[in-house]
Write a protein that holds these residues in place. Structure first.
Motif, PDB file in Angstrom:
ATOM      1  N   HIS A 218     -12.619  18.954  16.250  1.00 25.40           N
ATOM      2  CA  HIS A 218     -13.110  20.176  16.887  1.00 25.40           C
ATOM      3  C   HIS A 218     -14.441  19.898  17.576  1.00 25.40           C
TER       4      HIS A 218
ATOM      5  N   THR B  52      -0.153  19.037  14.776  1.00 27.89           N
ATOM      6  CA  THR B  52       1.294  18.973  15.054  1.00 27.89           C
ATOM      7  C   THR B  52       1.602  17.729  15.886  1.00 27.89           C
TER       8      THR B  52
ATOM      9  N   TYR C  44       7.837  26.137  15.450  1.00 26.20           N
ATOM     10  CA  TYR C  44       8.105  26.214  14.009  1.00 26.20           C
ATOM     11  C   TYR C  44       8.868  27.502  13.730  1.00 26.20           C
TER      12      TYR C  44
ATOM     13  N   SER D 237       9.382  29.792  10.353  1.00 26.99           N
ATOM     14  CA  SER D 237       9.135  29.942   8.925  1.00 26.99           C
ATOM     15  C   SER D 237       9.167  31.422   8.583  1.00 26.99           C
TER      16      SER D 237
ATOM     17  N   THR E 152       6.896  30.265  15.848  1.00 24.11           N
ATOM     18  CA  THR E 152       5.591  29.929  16.447  1.00 24.11           C
ATOM     19  C   THR E 152       5.785  28.819  17.460  1.00 24.11           C
TER      20      THR E 152
ATOM     21  N   ALA F 247       4.207  26.106  18.912  1.00 24.45           N
ATOM     22  CA  ALA F 247       2.987  25.345  18.612  1.00 24.45           C
ATOM     23  C   ALA F 247       2.565  24.465  19.787  1.00 24.45           C
TER      24      ALA F 247
ATOM     25  N   GLU G 184      -9.372  14.621  11.713  1.00 26.06           N
ATOM     26  CA  GLU G 184     -10.686  15.139  11.276  1.00 26.06           C
ATOM     27  C   GLU G 184     -11.235  14.387  10.071  1.00 26.06           C
TER      28      GLU G 184
ATOM     29  N   PRO H  11      -9.525  24.129  20.063  1.00 22.45           N
ATOM     30  CA  PRO H  11      -9.761  25.147  19.036  1.00 22.45           C
ATOM     31  C   PRO H  11      -8.703  25.096  17.938  1.00 22.45           C
ATOM     32  N   SER H  12      -9.016  25.748  16.843  1.00 21.01           N
ATOM     33  CA  SER H  12      -8.102  25.795  15.710  1.00 21.01           C
ATOM     34  C   SER H  12      -6.757  26.390  16.150  1.00 21.01           C
ATOM     35  N   GLY H  13      -5.692  25.734  15.725  1.00 21.07           N
ATOM     36  CA  GLY H  13      -4.355  26.259  16.012  1.00 21.07           C
ATOM     37  C   GLY H  13      -3.772  25.832  17.349  1.00 21.07           C
ATOM     38  N   CYS H  14      -4.456  24.925  18.079  1.00 23.51           N
ATOM     39  CA  CYS H  14      -3.917  24.530  19.390  1.00 23.51           C
ATOM     40  C   CYS H  14      -2.860  23.423  19.276  1.00 23.51           C
ATOM     41  N   GLY H  15      -2.589  22.982  18.052  1.00 18.60           N
ATOM     42  CA  GLY H  15      -1.472  22.051  17.865  1.00 18.60           C
ATOM     43  C   GLY H  15      -1.861  20.589  17.734  1.00 18.60           C
ATOM     44  N   LYS H  16      -3.134  20.310  17.471  1.00 18.60           N
ATOM     45  CA  LYS H  16      -3.596  18.919  17.369  1.00 18.60           C
ATOM     46  C   LYS H  16      -2.870  18.183  16.234  1.00 18.60           C
TER      47      LYS H  16
HETATM   48  N1  LIG Z   1       4.509  24.382   8.943  1.00 23.81           N
HETATM   49  C1  LIG Z   1       4.237  25.341   9.824  1.00 23.81           C
HETATM   50  N2  LIG Z   1       4.995  26.460   9.879  1.00 23.81           N
HETATM   51  C2  LIG Z   1       4.730  27.424  10.780  1.00 23.81           C
HETATM   52  N3  LIG Z   1       3.739  27.383  11.686  1.00 23.81           N
HETATM   53  C3  LIG Z   1       2.948  26.312  11.668  1.00 23.81           C
HETATM   54  C4  LIG Z   1       3.149  25.236  10.736  1.00 23.81           C
HETATM   55  N4  LIG Z   1       2.197  24.285  10.953  1.00 23.81           N
HETATM   56  C5  LIG Z   1       1.437  24.761  11.956  1.00 23.81           C
HETATM   57  N5  LIG Z   1       1.879  25.950  12.389  1.00 23.81           N
HETATM   58  C6  LIG Z   1       1.337  26.752  13.509  1.00 23.81           C
HETATM   59  O1  LIG Z   1       1.406  25.953  14.690  1.00 23.81           O
HETATM   60  C7  LIG Z   1       0.219  26.100  15.463  1.00 23.81           C
HETATM   61  C8  LIG Z   1      -0.464  24.747  15.624  1.00 23.81           C
HETATM   62  O2  LIG Z   1      -0.936  24.332  14.338  1.00 23.81           O
HETATM   63  P1  LIG Z   1      -1.727  22.963  14.113  1.00 23.81           P
HETATM   64  O3  LIG Z   1      -2.063  22.876  12.664  1.00 23.81           O
HETATM   65  O4  LIG Z   1      -0.971  21.841  14.717  1.00 23.81           O
HETATM   66  O5  LIG Z   1      -3.044  23.228  14.977  1.00 23.81           O
HETATM   67  P2  LIG Z   1      -4.456  22.467  14.902  1.00 23.81           P
HETATM   68  O6  LIG Z   1      -4.967  22.459  16.292  1.00 23.81           O
HETATM   69  O7  LIG Z   1      -4.292  21.162  14.228  1.00 23.81           O
HETATM   70  O8  LIG Z   1      -5.283  23.475  14.001  1.00 23.81           O
HETATM   71  P3  LIG Z   1      -6.581  23.166  13.073  1.00 23.81           P
HETATM   72  O9  LIG Z   1      -7.616  22.619  13.988  1.00 23.81           O
HETATM   73  O10 LIG Z   1      -6.926  24.502  12.514  1.00 23.81           O
HETATM   74  O11 LIG Z   1      -6.125  22.187  12.026  1.00 23.81           O
HETATM   75  C9  LIG Z   1      -0.614  27.156  14.743  1.00 23.81           C
HETATM   76  O12 LIG Z   1      -0.336  28.415  15.316  1.00 23.81           O
HETATM   77  C10 LIG Z   1      -0.140  27.083  13.304  1.00 23.81           C
HETATM   78  O13 LIG Z   1      -0.286  28.327  12.667  1.00 23.81           O
END
Ligand SMILES: Nc1ncnc2c1ncn2[C@@H]1O[C@H](COP(=O)(O)OP(=O)(O)OP(=O)(O)O)[C@@H](O)[C@H]1O
Length: 269
Positions: free
Chosen positions: A193, A48, A13, A15, A20, A22, A160, A41-46
């Motif tokens: 999660h 995405t 990404y 922004s 980032t 992802a 989720e 874990p949170s932020g691992c890209g699920k």
């Molecule tokens: N629109 C965006 N712009 C910039 N960075 C983003 C964007 N969406 C997600 N990210 C970043 O990409 C990474 C993956 O995010 P993502 O939401 O896919 O993870 P996740 O595993 O679904 O997290 P969670 O469990 O907290 O929902 C993270 O570091 C997040 O901060």
């Protein structure tokens, strides 16, 4: 043959001039009728990954295939269920459910009957003319499920869907959704999660790592567990064995990523 294939998919990404990474080199397949959980874990890209499958965002590298065709050519019919139900408060339950068919100009008598049939299957035949505000969180998610299934999607993406519910409602809804998805042989990808939920609901668990999002390990759920309802799976001796294996891998990854961060920050200073 696989229904869905992610082949060396990466995504970053941009922004506010921030970059980032992802997802890094994600490859997995989902067979027709299979239920796969993305756990991590949170932020691992699920999320995405789900957004890429849904065509909401275009991945930066790699390719996604549906039945062997690139995703952008496949016109994949998707059902998306989220943590929030996004029901329209000014529309009755039946009108909320029929929004998808209405947009597709497919509001036939048969569609309405299918909606009523699905409502009955989730135990909500009596509330068709009610408004969402009068329903509990669990009832609203059941309506959201019916709204997702009414268009008969080829794949269900579940982001989720139980996380805003209380524990008892969540367990009941897991059983209901599990049952319905098997009746209709729906191919599904669940983001969660919750290790217990991933084991109880799915055929296969893809465990992810963060920074950047990558696949740490894939766990097959034993057949004995797949044949039980999610509630009963949690009582099975093999459930605890698999839970411990996933838990150990998750902790091992978290510790090594923490150590890496410490090394990186000490190199910076
Ligand atoms: N629109 C965006 N712009 C910039 N960075 C983003 C964007 N969406 C997600 N990210 C970043 O990409 C990474 C993956 O995010 P993502 O939401 O896919 O993870 P996740 O595993 O679904 O997290 P969670 O469990 O907290 O929902 C993270 O570091 C997040 O901060």
């Amino acid at each position: 043959m696989s229904f869905l294939t992610l082949d060396h998919v990466s995504h970053h990404y941009f922004s506010n001039r921030n970059y980032t990474k992802a997802l890094d080199d994600i490859s997995f397949t989902v067979k027709e009728g299979e239920f796969v959980a993305l756990l991590g874990p949170s932020g691992c890209g699920k999320s995405t990954i789900l957004s890429i499958i849904a065509g909401i965002i275009r991945h930066t590298a790699g390719e996604v295939y549906v039945n062997g065709q690139p995703l952008h050519k496949a016109e994949l019919d998707i059902g998306y269920m989220l943590q929030q139900d996004y029901l329209f408060p000014w529309k009755t339950i039946i009108d909320n459910i029929l929004i998808g068919p209405k947009i597709r100009h497919n509001q036939s008598k048969a569609t309405r009957e299918r909606a009523l049939g699905l409502l009955s299957q989730v135990g909500l035949s009596d509330i068709t003319e009610h408004y969402p505000d009068s329903l509990s969180g669990g009832m609203r998610q059941r309506v959201a499920l019916v709204r997702t299934l009414i268009t008969n999607p080829e794949i269900l993406l579940l982001d989720e869907p139980f996380s805003a519910l209380d524990y008892q409602t969540k367990l009941k809804l897991e059983d209901l959704i599990w049952d319905l998805l098997r009746i209709y042989s729906k191919t599904s990808v669940l983001v969660t999660h919750d290790i217990g939920e991933a084991i109880a609901m799915s055929d296969r668990i893809i465990l992810m790592d963060a920074n950047p999002g990558s696949i740490a390990k894939t766990f097959e759920v034993p057949l004995e567990l797949r044949n039980e309802t999610p509630f009963l799976v949690r009582r099975h001796p093999k459930y605890q064995i698999l839970f411990d294996k996933v838990w150990a891998k998750l902790n091992q990854n978290e510790e090594s990523s923490l150590q890496q961060k410490v090394v990186e920050s000490s190199n910076e200073t």
